[in-house]
Design a protein around this motif. Structure first.
Motif, PDB file in Angstrom:
ATOM      1  N   SER A   1      90.915  52.270 161.371  1.00 25.65           N
ATOM      2  CA  SER A   1      91.378  51.624 160.377  1.00 25.65           C
ATOM      3  C   SER A   1      91.325  50.159 160.439  1.00 25.65           C
ATOM      4  O   SER A   1      91.399  49.407 159.527  1.00 25.65           O
ATOM      5  CB  SER A   1      92.943  52.266 160.211  1.00 25.65           C
ATOM      6  OG  SER A   1      93.208  53.508 160.153  1.00 25.65           O
TER       7      SER A   1
ATOM      8  N   ARG B   1      90.042  47.218 157.936  1.00 23.12           N
ATOM      9  CA  ARG B   1      91.020  45.955 157.619  1.00 23.12           C
ATOM     10  C   ARG B   1      90.035  44.681 157.789  1.00 23.12           C
ATOM     11  O   ARG B   1      90.178  43.782 157.205  1.00 23.12           O
ATOM     12  CB  ARG B   1      92.315  46.025 158.348  1.00 23.12           C
ATOM     13  CG  ARG B   1      93.107  47.163 157.838  1.00 23.12           C
ATOM     14  CD  ARG B   1      94.778  46.948 158.189  1.00 23.12           C
ATOM     15  NE  ARG B   1      95.493  47.752 157.568  1.00 23.12           N
ATOM     16  CZ  ARG B   1      95.984  48.921 158.488  1.00 23.12           C
ATOM     17  NH1 ARG B   1      95.735  48.976 159.655  1.00 23.12           N
ATOM     18  NH2 ARG B   1      96.729  49.548 157.712  1.00 23.12           N
TER      19      ARG B   1
ATOM     20  N   SER C   1      94.227  52.781 151.453  1.00 22.13           N
ATOM     21  CA  SER C   1      94.890  52.974 152.608  1.00 22.13           C
ATOM     22  C   SER C   1      95.269  54.218 153.015  1.00 22.13           C
ATOM     23  O   SER C   1      95.158  55.224 151.946  1.00 22.13           O
ATOM     24  CB  SER C   1      96.354  52.159 152.919  1.00 22.13           C
ATOM     25  OG  SER C   1      97.126  52.677 151.742  1.00 22.13           O
ATOM     26  N   GLN C   2      95.633  54.621 154.206  1.00 20.74           N
ATOM     27  CA  GLN C   2      95.610  56.081 154.599  1.00 20.74           C
ATOM     28  C   GLN C   2      96.659  56.683 153.764  1.00 20.74           C
ATOM     29  O   GLN C   2      96.475  58.153 153.526  1.00 20.74           O
ATOM     30  CB  GLN C   2      95.886  56.137 155.994  1.00 20.74           C
ATOM     31  CG  GLN C   2      95.437  57.300 156.755  1.00 20.74           C
ATOM     32  CD  GLN C   2      95.755  56.972 158.257  1.00 20.74           C
ATOM     33  OE1 GLN C   2      96.293  57.653 158.952  1.00 20.74           O
ATOM     34  NE2 GLN C   2      95.045  55.958 158.944  1.00 20.74           N
TER      35      GLN C   2
ATOM     36  N   ASP D   1      90.165  54.991 153.881  1.00 20.06           N
ATOM     37  CA  ASP D   1      90.647  55.361 155.094  1.00 20.06           C
ATOM     38  C   ASP D   1      91.407  56.742 154.957  1.00 20.06           C
ATOM     39  O   ASP D   1      92.197  56.998 154.365  1.00 20.06           O
ATOM     40  CB  ASP D   1      91.966  54.627 155.360  1.00 20.06           C
ATOM     41  CG  ASP D   1      92.134  54.532 156.868  1.00 20.06           C
ATOM     42  OD1 ASP D   1      91.732  55.377 157.449  1.00 20.06           O
ATOM     43  OD2 ASP D   1      92.913  53.756 157.432  1.00 20.06           O
TER      44      ASP D   1
ATOM     45  N   ASP E   1     103.677  48.786 154.535  1.00 19.57           N
ATOM     46  CA  ASP E   1     102.190  49.659 154.265  1.00 19.57           C
ATOM     47  C   ASP E   1     102.071  49.212 152.495  1.00 19.57           C
ATOM     48  O   ASP E   1     100.920  49.223 152.359  1.00 19.57           O
ATOM     49  CB  ASP E   1     102.423  50.979 154.583  1.00 19.57           C
ATOM     50  CG  ASP E   1     102.499  51.309 155.995  1.00 19.57           C
ATOM     51  OD1 ASP E   1     102.119  50.323 156.758  1.00 19.57           O
ATOM     52  OD2 ASP E   1     102.841  52.378 156.516  1.00 19.57           O
TER      53      ASP E   1
ATOM     54  N   GLU F   1     100.605  45.912 152.035  1.00 16.00           N
ATOM     55  CA  GLU F   1      99.271  45.857 152.652  1.00 16.00           C
ATOM     56  C   GLU F   1      98.295  46.762 151.548  1.00 16.00           C
ATOM     57  O   GLU F   1      97.291  46.543 151.239  1.00 16.00           O
ATOM     58  CB  GLU F   1      99.195  46.496 154.056  1.00 16.00           C
ATOM     59  CG  GLU F   1      97.583  46.042 154.765  1.00 16.00           C
ATOM     60  CD  GLU F   1      97.910  45.516 155.993  1.00 16.00           C
ATOM     61  OE1 GLU F   1      98.124  46.212 156.810  1.00 16.00           O
ATOM     62  OE2 GLU F   1      97.519  44.330 156.333  1.00 16.00           O
ATOM     63  N   ASP F   2      98.772  47.824 151.336  1.00 15.19           N
ATOM     64  CA  ASP F   2      97.818  48.647 150.175  1.00 15.19           C
ATOM     65  C   ASP F   2      97.592  47.814 148.800  1.00 15.19           C
ATOM     66  O   ASP F   2      96.600  47.695 148.390  1.00 15.19           O
ATOM     67  CB  ASP F   2      98.795  49.972 149.701  1.00 15.19           C
ATOM     68  CG  ASP F   2      98.030  50.655 148.942  1.00 15.19           C
ATOM     69  OD1 ASP F   2      97.199  51.508 149.255  1.00 15.19           O
ATOM     70  OD2 ASP F   2      98.221  50.657 147.589  1.00 15.19           O
TER      71      ASP F   2
ATOM     72  N   GLY G   1      94.901  45.311 149.720  1.00 16.79           N
ATOM     73  CA  GLY G   1      93.609  45.926 149.823  1.00 16.79           C
ATOM     74  C   GLY G   1      93.064  46.393 148.353  1.00 16.79           C
ATOM     75  O   GLY G   1      91.909  46.377 148.291  1.00 16.79           O
TER      76      GLY G   1
END
Lengths: 212, 264
Positions: free
Chosen positions: A38, A42, A78-79, A153, B161, B164-165, B168
């Motif tokens: 990850s 980033r 993202s995950q 991810d 999170d 940051e998502d 992104g």
């Protein structure tokens, strides 16, 4: 020209990458948990700053591309994708709204949803979706963006293997048709075999190209 | 009694302490804790106010621009120190700077507008007006900034999170953090809004009560009270807005990255 090139990139004792090329097409990033997969994604999206080294995106040092523009060209999923309170459409439009662009056309939104095997109405409440449906909803967002490259991810970690293969197969086909390259972190060797053209292994504090 | 002021002598103030004794006895009987704390708070409040009374008596008798200015500055320092103390180590250097700037600049602007434009005070340093009004505006702003920043600091930790998502997906930091800033602003303003809604029905505000007890015509007292409540909304709103907008920015660097080392 490779999608990404890394040279002497070091990050907080987690990664030390002397040289790495990520080629056009679909690249699978594999490796043990906690190895820095990850973190590598980033770094590619300039969401983390390396202590030293250079990362180039299609030949241009990413520091010379405005950060937000880079992330609009190369969105990262993202995950655990975020599902915002509201409808399915609110969630499909999340990236558009965050980028302060007009919402996608409802037809295109419905089409993206159906392509990934979701049968919900656009005005259904997104809060009731299962983990796997959330992941597919998040992937459907990307189909509406026409990006240069996408960083994913573990995009199918909540899906069973058959569904994962089918969803990723469709996603790869549709994105490739639009000329989008894909960098995909995954633990599934079946997914690597089925979708990936290249492979990068992250382990032991570094990343390197590997045979598929 | 002919409508004048009933002056409370020390024996009468002592009688008010009887009420505290009753509460203490109840606390002992029901074994409720914090008895010492409550007694200490009552005594400390009494001593503090006596000292303030002595100081204010002297200051009001000798109005001067530098003394008013000094007291105003001390209030500002105290407010900033109180906010910083509430967070201990949880504020980054950048956020501590934002506290200093938002608290002092925001309240100075609000106090100046209130005293010089609304009240039209002359001379500008008249301590009888400057000190209590500055105290109310600064004190309420201090609470507002503390509530707002607490919501921001906690929210950054909980929503790291999600933020940051959003980055992104190509969001500008401002857009990524907007929901958090909005809800922090609401929680900071909530006590001020609630107190306005209850004012006059649930309770009579302290300043108005004081003026009425001192023999001021109720309509005059109400005029002041309305103005001061609006002044408080203005002061709290602007200082909290400054603190949150500037504070949110400190979590991102020049390349619009979320700085996870600043999330505490």
């Amino acid at each position: 020209m490779p999608v990404f090139e890394l040279e002497q990139v070091r990050f907080r004792g987690v990664l030390d990458i002397p040289a790495l090329r990520i080629e056009t097409g679909v690249t699978a990033v594999t490796g043990p948990s906690g190895a820095g997969k990850s973190t590598l994604l980033r770094l590619l999206d300039d969401l983390r700053e390396p202590e030293s080294g250079t990362i180039r995106h299609r030949g241009t040092d990413i520091r010379e591309i405005p950060a937000i523009e880079l992330r609009r060209r190369v969105p990262m999923l993202s995950q655990s994708p975020v599902v915002v309170p509201g409808t399915v459409l609110d969630n499909l439009a999340r990236a558009h709204r965050l980028q302060e662009r007009p919402d996608p056309a409802p037809d295109a939104a419905a089409e993206a949803l159906a392509a990934l095997g979701l049968t919900q109405d656009l005005d259904a409440d997104a809060g009731v979706l299962s983990g796997g449906e959330r992941q597919r909803l998040a992937l459907a967002r990307l189909l509406l963006l026409t990006p240069d490259t996408v960083l994913l991810d573990e995009p199918t970690s909540a899906l069973d293997e058959d569904t994962a293969l089918r969803v990723m197969g469709t996603l790869v086909r549709l994105l490739a048709a639009g000329g989008t390259d894909i960098v995909l972190v995954t633990h599934s060797s079946a997914l690597v075999d089925a979708c990936a053209e290249h492979r990068v292994v992250v382990s032991g504090g570094t990343a390197r190209q590997a045979a598929r | 009694m002919s409508g004048g002021l009933v002056v409370l002598g020390w024996p009468q103030v002592g009688l008010a302490f009887v009420m505290v004794l009753v509460v203490l006895l109840l606390m002992v009987a029901t074994r409720v804790g914090r008895r010492g704390e409550m007694l200490w708070a009552c005594l400390r409040m009494t001593v503090q106010l006596v000292l303030v009374g002595l100081v204010l008596g002297w200051v009001f008798a000798h109005p001067s621009w530098w003394l008013t200015g000094l007291i105003f500055a001390l209030m500002q320092v105290f407010a900033v120190a109180t906010i910083l103390g509430k967070f201990r180590g949880r504020l980054s250097l950048g956020l501590r700077r934002v506290v200093v700037l938002a608290s002092t600049a925001g309240t100075t602007g609000a106090v100046a507008w209130f005293l010089f434009v609304v009240v039209g005070l002359s001379p500008w340093y008249e301590p009888r007006y400057v000190i209590p009004i500055a105290g109310m505006l600064i004190g309420n702003s201090m609470t507002g900034i503390t509530l707002g920043l607490k919501a921001l600091v906690d929210g950054m930790r909980e929503n790291r999170d999600a933020i940051e998502d959003a980055l992104g997906l190509g969001a500008a930091p401002r857009a990524a953090i907007a929901p958090l800033v909005r809800s922090a602003f609401e929680s900071a303003l909530m006590p001020t809004i609630n107190s306005m809604l209850g004012t006059g029905i649930v309770f009579l505000p302290g300043m108005m009560t004081g003026q009425i007890l001192a023999g001021v015509d109720p309509m005059t007292a109400i005029g002041y009270q309305i103005a001061i409540l609006l002044g408080i909304v203005g002061a709290v709103g602007t200082t909290v807005f400054l603190a949150l907008v500037l504070g949110a920015r400190t979590y991102f660097d020049a390349r619009d990255r979320l700085r996870d080392d600043r999330i505490r």
